[in-house]
Scaffold this active site. Structure first.
Site, PDB file in Angstrom:
ATOM      1  N   ARG A   1      -4.282   7.505  -3.106  1.00  0.00           N
ATOM      2  CA  ARG A   1      -3.872   8.769  -3.730  1.00  0.00           C
ATOM      3  C   ARG A   1      -4.998   9.373  -4.554  1.00  0.00           C
ATOM      4  O   ARG A   1      -5.048  10.598  -4.745  1.00  0.00           O
ATOM      5  CB  ARG A   1      -2.617   8.541  -4.569  1.00  0.00           C
ATOM      6  CG  ARG A   1      -2.794   7.624  -5.770  1.00  0.00           C
ATOM      7  CD  ARG A   1      -1.474   7.090  -6.300  1.00  0.00           C
ATOM      8  NE  ARG A   1      -0.857   6.166  -5.360  1.00  0.00           N
ATOM      9  CZ  ARG A   1       0.344   5.616  -5.556  1.00  0.00           C
ATOM     10  NH1 ARG A   1       1.035   5.887  -6.643  1.00  0.00           N
ATOM     11  NH2 ARG A   1       0.842   4.789  -4.669  1.00  0.00           N
TER      12      ARG A   1
ATOM     13  N   LYS B   1      -5.779  -7.797  -3.722  1.00  0.00           N
ATOM     14  CA  LYS B   1      -4.606  -8.205  -2.961  1.00  0.00           C
ATOM     15  C   LYS B   1      -4.610  -9.729  -2.847  1.00  0.00           C
ATOM     16  O   LYS B   1      -5.601 -10.318  -2.426  1.00  0.00           O
ATOM     17  CB  LYS B   1      -4.626  -7.568  -1.576  1.00  0.00           C
ATOM     18  CG  LYS B   1      -4.504  -6.053  -1.593  1.00  0.00           C
ATOM     19  CD  LYS B   1      -4.578  -5.489  -0.192  1.00  0.00           C
ATOM     20  CE  LYS B   1      -4.519  -3.959  -0.206  1.00  0.00           C
ATOM     21  NZ  LYS B   1      -3.211  -3.449  -0.592  1.00  0.00           N
TER      22      LYS B   1
END
Length: 493
Positions: free
Chosen positions: A347, A272
């Site tokens: 996920r 990030k």
């Protein structure tokens, strides 16, 4: 602080501060309120006129009354329009009153609110929840408490005599919400995968639940390659948490709640960057926090459903062991995944958790996760996205959320969008095109549930509040706990 139901009439209650709810379309003082105003030398009518009080929802005014009265101060709080009175209106109104009462340095508070068409027990629970959630302060990491003023000690719920059980239920639910708030708010050096496992152990020990913690080797034996792919870069061991509540006797139904448990998300090798909010990524275990919070509440309430609370807990870090963009992982159901973005890691952990739950012979599964920024773009920060191909489960969750006051909105499961997840090398990629990102994330998860009715809640927006809102203070909200508890408690249809 003690919240207690009271059969003391409004005109006879004595204490520091009396709070009264008024509707937007009925601000005039009639009946016992007119009598109270007479006893207070017309101060209520004068206050309403001077402040131009209209009774709008969550508005409030207050004043000190003359010496010699049974009360010292009075709060008038708006309820909005009569026909719009919901349980959450009562919850939010109670939160407003609690904050104002504290500001006025009240030790004792009497609260009188009209219930409309709502049952007294449901109303009492909502009011008690609002008071407790609004007054909760997280001071664990302060060397000294900032607020050293007078604290609210007793709240009497006027007109709700006999509702002790409802207030106890509120206490149980709020304890779960506060646990979730504490887990989300704590920094990543305080809440780790190990800490989450220890929290589950504490719940199990205190309330007699069953607990299974799968270590890395156990997960390897079960073929949890997606979960372990995310975990492999961290120096901290992954913990697969499986906490189980079983009722006495035959359960009416068997359910699972799965929470994403990323205690910190660096993004992995797709790190990030600046402006990404990386410093807030301690909140990426908000799903696991809600799962454990719901477990704490459910364990106290003791419903007749069997509930499995599951989280594949780890960090998503960067090291020489980190998974690379382009790696192919194999989940525990044999499906292969090309990792085209290591920052879409939640996920991957949920995939193996869903496969695990799907084998338990359940009636329904709900997972919740701070999964996508795309859902925040779609629905804003106050609402969670609900994704499910099952209309019955969707209806159950929508009803549960409505009574809890937590906002969810059903989103489409557009199967055509799965085309964007197809890989030339593996069964699928872990991310698709930017457009419809929350939908493709849900479609990815769907590949790991074979037989069980399932729903996914994307809680990326409402898990954290930047400012005070209703009964939520700024910071961690504990979103999802009340909805999950209501879902478990909902009658079998």
């Amino acid at each position: 602080m003690i919240i207690r139901p009271s059969d003391t009439p409004l005109l006879e209650w004595a204490g520091d501060t009396l709070a009264i709810g008024l509707f937007e379309d009925a601000v005039e003082l009639t009946g016992e309120l007119a009598t109270l105003d007479e006893r207070l030398a017309g101060v209520l009518k004068e206050l309403i006129a001077e402040e131009e009080f209209k009774g709008k929802a969550n508005s409030s005014i207050f004043t000190r009354v003359a010496a010699g009265s049974l009360i010292k101060k009075v709060i008038l709080v708006g309820l909005g329009k009569t026909e719009a009175l919901k349980l959450d209106t009562l919850r939010r109104t109670a939160a407003t009153v609690a904050r104002v009462g504290k500001k006025l340095k009240s030790k004792t508070l009497g609260l009188s609110l009209p219930l409309g068409n709502h049952q007294a027990d449901a109303a009492a629970q909502a009011i008690a929840e609002g008071i407790q959630l609004a007054l909760y302060q997280d001071i664990r990491f302060k060397s000294e408490p900032e607020d050293k003023g007078t604290q609210l000690e007793t709240v009497d719920l006027l007109g709700l005599s006999g509702q002790e059980a409802a207030i106890t239920r509120a206490d149980q639910v709020v304890s779960g919400v506060i646990l979730a708030r504490q887990l989300v708010a704590a920094p990543a050096n305080e809440v780790t995968p190990i800490t989450l496992a220890e929290t589950a152990q504490a719940i199990a020990n205190e309330h007699g639940l069953q607990l299974e913690i799968l270590e890395r080797e156990d997960c390897e034996k079960l073929g949890m390659g997606a979960f372990l792919g995310v975990a492999q870069a961290s120096d901290l061991p992954p913990k697969f948490i499986h906490l189980t509540y079983k009722p006495n006797g035959t359960p009416t139904r068997k359910l699972a709640i799965i929470g994403k448990g990323l205690t910190f998300d660096s993004g992995g090798l797709n790190i990030k960057g600046a402006g990404s909010g990386i410093e807030t990524m301690k909140i990426d275990m908000g799903g696991a926090a809600a799962t454990l919070g719901a477990a704490k509440a459910i364990a106290q309430i003791k419903p007749d459903a069997e509930v499995h609370f599951i989280s594949a807990a780890t960090e998503n870090m960067i090291s020489g062991k980190a998974m690379h963009p382009g790696d192919i992982l194999k989940a525990s159901n044999g499906k292969t995944i090309e990792v085209n973005n290591t920052d879409a890691e939640g996920r991957l952990t949920l995939a193996d958790a869903l496969v695990f739950a799907d084998k338990l012979g359940l009636d329904a599964i709900v997972d919740l996760a701070t999964l996508t920024g795309a859902c925040v773009v779609a629905l804003g920060e106050d609402m969670a996205g609900l994704f499910t191909p099952d209309d019955a489960v969707a209806s159950q969750l929508e009803k549960a959320a409505q009574s809890s006051g937590e906002k969810i909105w059903r989103m489409p499961m557009e199967e055509k969008y799965f085309e964007g997840l197809k890989s030339g090398l593996a069964d699928m990629k872990n991310t698709g095109p930017r457009a419809g990102g929350s939908i493709t994330a849900a479609l990815f998860l769907k590949q790991f549930v074979k037989d069980t009715p399932w729903a996914h809640l994307d809680i990326a927006g409402p898990v954290w509040a930047d400012k005070e809102n209703g009964y939520n203070n700024s910071g961690a909200t504990g979103f999802g706990v009340r909805t999950l508890v209501n879902w478990v408690l909902s009658p079998v249809e």
